[in-house]
Design a protein around this motif. Structure first.
Motif, PDB file in Angstrom:
ATOM      1  N   THR A  28      20.639  26.771  58.100  1.00 28.46           N
ATOM      2  CA  THR A  28      21.242  27.449  56.952  1.00 28.46           C
ATOM      3  C   THR A  28      22.327  28.444  57.354  1.00 28.46           C
ATOM      4  OG1 THR A  28      19.451  29.070  56.973  1.00 28.46           O
ATOM      5  CG2 THR A  28      19.216  27.203  55.482  1.00 28.46           C
ATOM      6  N   LYS A  29      22.361  28.851  58.614  1.00 32.90           N
ATOM      7  CA  LYS A  29      23.420  29.753  59.058  1.00 32.90           C
ATOM      8  C   LYS A  29      24.788  29.075  59.046  1.00 32.90           C
ATOM      9  CE  LYS A  29      20.751  32.838  62.009  1.00 32.90           C
ATOM     10  NZ  LYS A  29      20.613  33.377  63.370  1.00 32.90           N
ATOM     11  N   VAL A  30      24.793  27.755  59.087  1.00 30.19           N
ATOM     12  CA  VAL A  30      26.061  27.019  59.075  1.00 30.19           C
ATOM     13  C   VAL A  30      26.748  27.184  57.722  1.00 30.19           C
ATOM     14  CG1 VAL A  30      27.104  24.716  59.238  1.00 30.19           C
ATOM     15  CG2 VAL A  30      25.299  25.388  60.813  1.00 30.19           C
ATOM     16  N   GLY A  31      25.985  27.263  56.669  1.00 22.94           N
ATOM     17  CA  GLY A  31      26.571  27.432  55.347  1.00 22.94           C
ATOM     18  C   GLY A  31      25.632  26.929  54.270  1.00 22.94           C
TER      19      GLY A  31
ATOM     20  N   ALA B 183      24.521  24.250  51.126  1.00 24.55           N
ATOM     21  CA  ALA B 183      24.175  22.831  51.199  1.00 24.55           C
ATOM     22  C   ALA B 183      25.387  21.916  51.323  1.00 24.55           C
ATOM     23  CB  ALA B 183      23.350  22.431  49.981  1.00 24.55           C
ATOM     24  N   VAL B 184      26.453  22.207  50.590  1.00 22.34           N
ATOM     25  CA  VAL B 184      27.638  21.353  50.631  1.00 22.34           C
ATOM     26  C   VAL B 184      28.234  21.327  52.039  1.00 22.34           C
ATOM     27  CG1 VAL B 184      29.984  21.079  49.759  1.00 22.34           C
ATOM     28  CG2 VAL B 184      28.160  21.712  48.200  1.00 22.34           C
ATOM     29  N   VAL B 185      28.307  22.478  52.665  1.00 23.93           N
ATOM     30  CA  VAL B 185      28.869  22.591  54.016  1.00 23.93           C
ATOM     31  C   VAL B 185      27.949  21.914  55.029  1.00 23.93           C
ATOM     32  CG1 VAL B 185      29.564  24.212  55.816  1.00 23.93           C
ATOM     33  CG2 VAL B 185      30.074  24.716  53.427  1.00 23.93           C
ATOM     34  N   ARG B 186      26.647  22.163  54.925  1.00 23.59           N
ATOM     35  CA  ARG B 186      25.693  21.547  55.852  1.00 23.59           C
ATOM     36  C   ARG B 186      25.737  20.029  55.761  1.00 23.59           C
ATOM     37  NH1 ARG B 186      22.131  25.446  53.592  1.00 23.59           N
ATOM     38  NH2 ARG B 186      20.845  23.791  52.704  1.00 23.59           N
ATOM     39  N   ASN B 187      25.815  19.502  54.542  1.00 21.95           N
ATOM     40  CA  ASN B 187      25.867  18.055  54.364  1.00 21.95           C
ATOM     41  C   ASN B 187      27.154  17.464  54.929  1.00 21.95           C
ATOM     42  OD1 ASN B 187      23.354  17.818  53.186  1.00 21.95           O
ATOM     43  ND2 ASN B 187      24.151  18.190  51.123  1.00 21.95           N
ATOM     44  N   LYS B 188      28.262  18.196  54.798  1.00 17.31           N
ATOM     45  CA  LYS B 188      29.535  17.731  55.356  1.00 17.31           C
ATOM     46  C   LYS B 188      29.438  17.630  56.877  1.00 17.31           C
ATOM     47  CE  LYS B 188      34.418  18.953  55.675  1.00 17.31           C
ATOM     48  NZ  LYS B 188      35.443  19.926  55.303  1.00 17.31           N
TER      49      LYS B 188
ATOM     50  N   SER C  85      30.484  24.772  64.192  1.00 16.92           N
ATOM     51  CA  SER C  85      30.763  23.393  63.791  1.00 16.92           C
ATOM     52  C   SER C  85      31.285  23.319  62.362  1.00 16.92           C
ATOM     53  CB  SER C  85      29.518  22.518  63.935  1.00 16.92           C
ATOM     54  OG  SER C  85      28.503  22.941  63.063  1.00 16.92           O
ATOM     55  N   ARG C  86      30.985  24.346  61.578  1.00 17.69           N
ATOM     56  CA  ARG C  86      31.472  24.412  60.198  1.00 17.69           C
ATOM     57  C   ARG C  86      32.995  24.396  60.151  1.00 17.69           C
ATOM     58  NH1 ARG C  86      30.158  29.261  55.927  1.00 17.69           N
ATOM     59  NH2 ARG C  86      31.498  28.469  54.295  1.00 17.69           N
ATOM     60  N   TYR C  87      33.627  25.066  61.107  1.00 19.33           N
ATOM     61  CA  TYR C  87      35.081  25.212  61.106  1.00 19.33           C
ATOM     62  C   TYR C  87      35.783  24.200  62.008  1.00 19.33           C
ATOM     63  CZ  TYR C  87      33.477  29.642  59.227  1.00 19.33           C
ATOM     64  OH  TYR C  87      32.834  30.591  58.482  1.00 19.33           O
ATOM     65  N   ALA C  88      35.037  23.383  62.710  1.00 15.47           N
ATOM     66  CA  ALA C  88      35.613  22.449  63.681  1.00 15.47           C
ATOM     67  C   ALA C  88      36.205  21.224  62.994  1.00 15.47           C
ATOM     68  CB  ALA C  88      34.550  22.013  64.675  1.00 15.47           C
ATOM     69  N   ALA C  89      37.272  20.722  63.583  1.00 16.34           N
ATOM     70  CA  ALA C  89      37.859  19.463  63.116  1.00 16.34           C
ATOM     71  C   ALA C  89      36.978  18.311  63.589  1.00 16.34           C
ATOM     72  CB  ALA C  89      39.267  19.308  63.678  1.00 16.34           C
ATOM     73  N   TYR C  90      37.100  17.197  62.904  1.00 16.06           N
ATOM     74  CA  TYR C  90      36.321  16.005  63.267  1.00 16.06           C
ATOM     75  C   TYR C  90      36.559  15.621  64.719  1.00 16.06           C
ATOM     76  CZ  TYR C  90      34.616  11.203  63.094  1.00 16.06           C
ATOM     77  OH  TYR C  90      33.943  10.034  63.343  1.00 16.06           O
ATOM     78  N   SER C  91      37.824  15.681  65.143  1.00 18.37           N
ATOM     79  CA  SER C  91      38.175  15.280  66.515  1.00 18.37           C
ATOM     80  C   SER C  91      37.525  16.187  67.557  1.00 18.37           C
ATOM     81  CB  SER C  91      39.687  15.275  66.696  1.00 18.37           C
ATOM     82  OG  SER C  91      40.223  16.550  66.429  1.00 18.37           O
TER      83      SER C  91
END
Length: 118
Positions: free
Chosen positions: A48-51, A53-58, A88-94
């Motif tokens: 939950t520290k990542v964000g 639910a929408v952010v975690r699911n992404k 990881s919340r702010y990281a690009a896919y690459s």
């Protein structure tokens, strides 16, 4: 067809954490452990520290897709748990993909040693 199932039970996650090998970066941590099955199993943890639910699911969807792309090159018969860190919340896919491939290399999980990203 490659068949990877999910790790869903808490005791299965704990078994990988306690008895497996691990490597980590600022974005994700990966734990792995051999299993006695003919197929691999994947577990993804996003706290939950990542964000919300929408952010975690992404983040979870991105990690699952990265694994799916690399799945054919990863050695079978492994339990793999990916733990998303706050960054990881702010990281690009690459960036996530690069870190994941590096960790698979460090853990020696590529089917052909030194294969790198497929």
């Amino acid at each position: 067809m490659i068949c990877t199932t999910s790790i869903k039970q808490n005791y299965e996650f704990r078994r990988v954490y306690n008895n497996g090998k691990s490597v980590a970066t600022g974005l994700i941590a990966v734990y792995c452990r051999k299993n006695r099955r003919g197929m691999s199993r994947l577990g993804i943890t996003v706290g939950t520290k990542v964000g919300k639910a929408v952010v975690r699911n992404k983040v979870r969807r991105r990690l699952r897709e990265i694994y799916r792309h690399c799945e054919s090159s990863i050695r079978r018969g492994q339990d793999i748990v990916i733990v998303a860190r706050v960054k990881s919340r702010y990281a690009a896919y690459s960036e996530l993909e690069r870190d994941f491939c590096r960790m698979m290399d460090k853990l020696g999980l590529w089917e052909i040693s030194g294969a790198g990203k497929p």
